[in-house]
Design a protein around this motif. Sequence first.
Motif, PDB file in Angstrom:
ATOM      1  N   ASN A 241      47.412 -79.362   5.613  1.00  0.00           N
ATOM      2  CA  ASN A 241      48.320 -78.286   5.997  1.00  0.00           C
ATOM      3  C   ASN A 241      48.627 -78.317   7.486  1.00  0.00           C
ATOM      4  O   ASN A 241      49.747 -78.019   7.907  1.00  0.00           O
ATOM      5  N   ASN A 242      47.637 -78.693   8.275  1.00  0.00           N
ATOM      6  CA  ASN A 242      47.868 -78.790   9.710  1.00  0.00           C
ATOM      7  C   ASN A 242      48.833 -79.926  10.029  1.00  0.00           C
ATOM      8  O   ASN A 242      49.755 -79.764  10.812  1.00  0.00           O
ATOM      9  N   LEU A 243      48.631 -81.076   9.356  1.00  0.00           N
ATOM     10  CA  LEU A 243      49.505 -82.229   9.619  1.00  0.00           C
ATOM     11  C   LEU A 243      50.956 -81.894   9.337  1.00  0.00           C
ATOM     12  O   LEU A 243      51.855 -82.390  10.015  1.00  0.00           O
ATOM     13  N   ALA A 244      51.177 -81.037   8.333  1.00  0.00           N
ATOM     14  CA  ALA A 244      52.553 -80.675   8.004  1.00  0.00           C
ATOM     15  C   ALA A 244      53.200 -79.940   9.164  1.00  0.00           C
ATOM     16  O   ALA A 244      54.423 -79.881   9.253  1.00  0.00           O
ATOM     17  N   ALA A 245      52.407 -79.367  10.060  1.00  0.00           N
ATOM     18  CA  ALA A 245      52.972 -78.592  11.162  1.00  0.00           C
ATOM     19  C   ALA A 245      52.757 -79.239  12.520  1.00  0.00           C
ATOM     20  O   ALA A 245      53.113 -78.664  13.534  1.00  0.00           O
ATOM     21  N   VAL A 246      52.174 -80.438  12.548  1.00  0.00           N
ATOM     22  CA  VAL A 246      51.998 -81.135  13.827  1.00  0.00           C
ATOM     23  C   VAL A 246      53.360 -81.638  14.305  1.00  0.00           C
ATOM     24  O   VAL A 246      54.149 -82.119  13.495  1.00  0.00           O
ATOM     25  N   PRO A 247      53.661 -81.517  15.594  1.00  0.00           N
ATOM     26  CA  PRO A 247      54.957 -81.982  16.096  1.00  0.00           C
ATOM     27  C   PRO A 247      55.180 -83.450  15.757  1.00  0.00           C
ATOM     28  O   PRO A 247      54.263 -84.267  15.865  1.00  0.00           O
ATOM     29  N   SER A 248      56.403 -83.779  15.370  1.00  0.00           N
ATOM     30  CA  SER A 248      56.666 -85.143  14.911  1.00  0.00           C
ATOM     31  C   SER A 248      56.463 -86.160  16.027  1.00  0.00           C
ATOM     32  O   SER A 248      56.106 -87.306  15.777  1.00  0.00           O
ATOM     33  N   ILE A 249      56.654 -85.736  17.261  1.00  0.00           N
ATOM     34  CA  ILE A 249      56.518 -86.679  18.377  1.00  0.00           C
ATOM     35  C   ILE A 249      55.097 -87.227  18.447  1.00  0.00           C
ATOM     36  O   ILE A 249      54.866 -88.368  18.840  1.00  0.00           O
ATOM     37  N   VAL A 250      54.114 -86.416  17.999  1.00  0.00           N
ATOM     38  CA  VAL A 250      52.723 -86.861  18.028  1.00  0.00           C
ATOM     39  C   VAL A 250      52.519 -88.025  17.060  1.00  0.00           C
ATOM     40  O   VAL A 250      51.776 -88.963  17.347  1.00  0.00           O
ATOM     41  N   PHE A 251      53.214 -87.991  15.920  1.00  0.00           N
ATOM     42  CA  PHE A 251      53.133 -89.115  14.982  1.00  0.00           C
ATOM     43  C   PHE A 251      53.692 -90.381  15.634  1.00  0.00           C
ATOM     44  O   PHE A 251      53.219 -91.486  15.380  1.00  0.00           O
TER      45      PHE A 251
END
Lengths: 414, 460
Positions: A241-251
């Motif tokens: 659930n957290n990954l779904a809300a992590v900013p895409s730039i971090v990926f």
Amino acid sequence: MNRVVESRLRRRHRRERTFRGLCVASVLVAALFLLVILGSLFRQGASAFTQTRISLPVPAMLPAGDLPDSGAMDYDAAVLDALAALLAIDPDRAERRELRQLVSIDAAFVLRDYVESSPGRVVSDASVRVPASAKVDMAIKGEFDRTAASDRRPLSDLQIDWIDRLVELGAIERTFNTALFTNGDSREPELAGIRAALMGSVLMLLITLAVAFPIGVAAAVYLEEFAPRRAWIRLLELSINNLAAVPSIVFGLLGLVVLIDWLGMPRSAPLVGGLVLALLTLPVIVISSRSAIRAVPTSIREASLGLGASRMQVVSHHVLPQAMPAIVTGTIIGLSRAFGETAPLLMIGMVAFIVDVPSGVTDPATALPVQIYLWADSPERAFAERTSAAILVLLGFLLSMNLLAAAIRRKVEK
Amino acid sequence: MDLTSILLLLAGLAVGAFLFGRSRAQALGGGVGAARNLHSLPDYYGYFAALCAVLPPLMVLTLWAAFEERVVLALLANGLPDHLQALSPGQLDLFLNSVRNAASAASVPADPVLAAATDEYLSLGRSSRWLLSGLAVVLGAGGVAAAWRSIHPAFRARNRVETAIRWFLIAASGVAVLTTVGILLAVSFEALRFFRDVSLSEFLFGTTWSPQAAIRDDQIGSAGRFGMLPLLSGTLLIAVIAMAVAIPVGILSAMYTAEYASTRVRALARPVLEILAGIPTVVYGFFAVLMVAPWIRTIGESLGLNVAAESALAAGLVMGFMIVPLVSSLSDEAIRAVPASIREGAEALGATRSEIALDIVLPAAMPGIVGGILLAVSRAIGETMIVVMAAGLAANLSFNPLESVTTVTVQITTLLVGDQEFDSARTLAAFALGLVLFIITMLLNVVGLGYVRRYRERYE
């Protein structure tokens, strides 16, 4: 007493109306914002789907009789001669330079292709349509102020005069802008197209689908059907659930460090982009697949177990087929989000100037949203128009993906 | 032989092993119709054989793909002429890189030493691939042989296959944790290298951000200044503007769709918000630059205000509308989860709808709404494209919405876009910023998700 109650009631009703008005207004504001965005994109982008061309008579360009060897011809000069003949002028060197700005640098190649494809003699009344330069294109589309001072507009008085004459002669046509869909990026706005970017996006989407779909569905099946309710499962759920809300730039940072620096994968490649987008889409697919699996009635599982199926057989024969339409719908929505993602792709170097259409997943490529970002940065007016057009194409893609998802959902609900 | 054909070979091997395992089981069970003598259905013996044939080569293949390039380069470096071996590691790397570039280009390089090395590199690569395919075939054949030996009627093929699948499911759900750990590890690894050059306290509390790249080592001011406070203030300013739009519009529109709208109007209003959510951020960025920023500038100038071309207000406003759907859908969910009995009780006492909405439903739904708002703030802080396109690069420590400010994400993008080495403090600073961004958003997400979930459990 009665009056007190009545006045208070009036006040309460007034408050009711105000609140209701505010609620309606906020929905309308959001809708208005959407309309303004879409409206301005259409207004600006629609004209990019047509392209101004100048049709030049062939005899004025080529000597009569047998054509010379095509390698020996000066096609650039031939195009200018034909323009001069058409305008009935005898340009000096300075005028020739101005004349050259009317046609795209691609014009000479168009002429060469014509000569090489028509072997032998030229037809005397044939004409060749060569692309006009972006400046002429803008002038024909009425995109700049002709009355502005001459140093504040891109075309000189002489050039505007010539354009008017060409229009009178009927030599100027606006045709469908095929270059937008068949070309890669270019420094010349009139030649810039989205094909390479679109191809890069599609390649990445395929990789994303191939990686994220099986892993996402498998994770959802495990969490819903097999996982024990223990602490580490809670941790797993939280991290999804957290990954779904992590900013895409971090990926993007993850891809840059792990995939490119540590594992030595090529920069700017759809392979890396696809993997990063897969990690980004994975939580979305897991979350939607979980709710799809949860929606399958327990009675079906129990009946199947009662007939002696193993738990794995229950899942593969009954639960997954039942949940599949909703899983596919969720996957398509996740993919459409990945399709529009830009920031992580900037991190992994997909911002290069790419002209060639990528032929494999390790070729340097760019993506449609990144192309939009790059064009949005260009100062030329002609690129702004193309940016809007590319956005319209992007939105068209997203819309059709979402319509597909909606269609699947509706078909199942019947 | 390239990787694709090796994978195709493995796929063929899998199909062959499946057919072989199944027919073997059928033969042992006494013909096609006699599956009742077997422990599992014949297909499971096929799957078992296929797994035996494919899994070992796949593992080798993965390891090979991870280490091949490094081993080949090490072998190549060992075989180089002496004068090249004497080079410093950095120069040797450079040479090896030019070998790789020459190998991927079609033409033969002019320098004979480079050409020889390139040839060597290519032939090493070829023999590595042949070795790999040989190994894959041998391992696959070995797997099939092992399956042949273990298949007999009492063999519990289904259980074996199901165990394998179960491990795959567990591994798949581990990917999410692995990603989280991977982000933390990778980003902190690079960030730690940054903190070797720049102290943590300067980074966290410094008020000047000017990460000029050092072109020469002895250059004056080459170090750059890495104080992130101006970036944080800029991020905060834009997020506050965005939330000032998103919170009222989002919650009020959720109130409308949940409390007032008829089913038909609701079916019309929700898609509008969903479309807003589906528009890519790069489109919002373009809109902010092209329409909103000039528009704000014109209005500001007509009021006699000094507005920067890339004002925080333009980026914040557009970002706010981007976030409206997130706030409104989570609020809508929270509001609709409030039990009807509470609402009906208030209605029976004669409350108007706005009184019900504001005094009864809103407090009851508050935890869910707050959770949604926290998630929205996390989104605003991590949003990249809108600010990259519409906010500036100047790191001003300012809270004036009409001025140009920069954000954490903008700086990460500017520092990392384009070619750069991995060692300069300038590049590594981006990872330190990334780490800060990840930690802040993770905290917001975890708290926000906790609110949303606890609230769901309360009324379920």
